[in-house]
Design a protein around this motif. Sequence first.
Motif, short mmCIF file in Angstrom:
data_model
loop_
_atom_site.label_atom_id
_atom_site.label_comp_id
_atom_site.label_asym_id
_atom_site.label_seq_id
_atom_site.Cartn_x
_atom_site.Cartn_y
_atom_site.Cartn_z
N LEU A 100 0.83 -1.21 0.00
CA LEU A 100 0.00 0.00 0.00
C LEU A 100 0.86 1.26 0.00
O LEU A 100 0.53 2.25 -0.66
N ALA A 103 2.15 1.84 -3.45
CA ALA A 103 1.10 2.43 -4.29
C ALA A 103 0.95 3.92 -4.00
O ALA A 103 0.80 4.74 -4.93
N VAL A 113 -3.40 -2.96 -6.63
CA VAL A 113 -2.89 -3.44 -5.35
C VAL A 113 -3.72 -4.65 -4.91
O VAL A 113 -4.95 -4.62 -4.96
N VAL A 182 -3.48 6.43 -1.87
CA VAL A 182 -3.69 5.21 -2.65
C VAL A 182 -4.95 5.39 -3.49
O VAL A 182 -6.06 5.49 -2.96
N GLN A 184 -5.20 3.55 -6.70
CA GLN A 184 -5.25 2.45 -7.65
C GLN A 184 -6.38 1.47 -7.32
O GLN A 184 -6.83 1.40 -6.18
N LEU A 186 -8.07 -1.74 -6.03
CA LEU A 186 -7.64 -2.48 -4.84
C LEU A 186 -8.46 -3.76 -4.69
O LEU A 186 -9.69 -3.73 -4.72
N LEU A 188 -8.86 -6.57 -1.83
CA LEU A 188 -8.54 -6.87 -0.43
C LEU A 188 -9.25 -8.16 -0.04
O LEU A 188 -10.46 -8.27 -0.16
N VAL A 209 -8.38 4.69 2.06
CA VAL A 209 -7.83 4.78 0.70
C VAL A 209 -8.77 5.60 -0.18
O VAL A 209 -9.96 5.73 0.11
N SER A 211 -9.10 4.86 -3.45
CA SER A 211 -9.44 4.00 -4.59
C SER A 211 -10.95 3.97 -4.79
O SER A 211 -11.72 3.92 -3.83
N VAL A 214 -12.78 -0.98 -5.90
CA VAL A 214 -12.41 -1.73 -4.70
C VAL A 214 -13.21 -3.03 -4.64
O VAL A 214 -14.44 -3.02 -4.80
#
Length: 259
Positions: A100, A103, A113, A182, A184, A186, A188, A209, A211, A214
Amino acid sequence: MPVLPGAEPYRREGGETGVLLCHGFTGSPQSLRPWAAYLAERGHTVSLPLLPGHGTRWEDMRLTGWQDWYAEVDRELRNLRDRCTRVFVGGLSMGATLALRLAAKHGEGVAGVLVVNPANKVHGLSAYTLPVSRHLVRTAPGIVGDIAKEGAVEIGYDRVPLHAAHSLRNFFRLADGELPQVTQPLLLLRSAQDHTVPAADSARILSRVSSTDVTEIVLEQSYHVATLDHDADRIFEQSIGFIDRLATGVGREGTTARG
């Protein structure tokens, strides 16, 4: 100092898409090697470095800190960017936090990520005493090996050097402050049962974040080291789908998915 058998770094040359994977605190590349091999077998260029002070003996880790660990993955990312048209970063636990931060710092130099059970904080009352206790006590019990799958073993240290734990605490604070940088896509993935990192860490990361693309996936059958656990295949399959979607430019923008 010789590297523990199985803890060696892993690197494979492949196509124009590169993937950098980062292992966790007191662990080794062994915990992510099946993930790295899966991505390499599908044609990607993959780098899974051994972080300084890891993979040998815990005494060596006492001489390192977060700046050393981050410098290693930052160097690997720059090397991948020189050889690939796009690069993804990923990791497990502290390795996810390293990814992270990469990124956050490299911006458009990181295409996406992928994080598994990301860590955001050193938990417990003992965390607050680290600035003092690290000068009085050298180590605490190890944290590796939180795996539900019978027979699966993680190679890592059975002791945690408190100097390194103090550095980790400082790193988490720094990285948390940089999470809004961050942007980008993501992916998770977090375990429903994790005895090392609580779900609150993933929630904190997702809330901070910037992003817009996600995807959060809950792994129902695995503990912390999910990359060696029952849900490993799901992690690998979701990862390749995420990477290939972004590499080909096919997919959604500005969405949040839960699964």
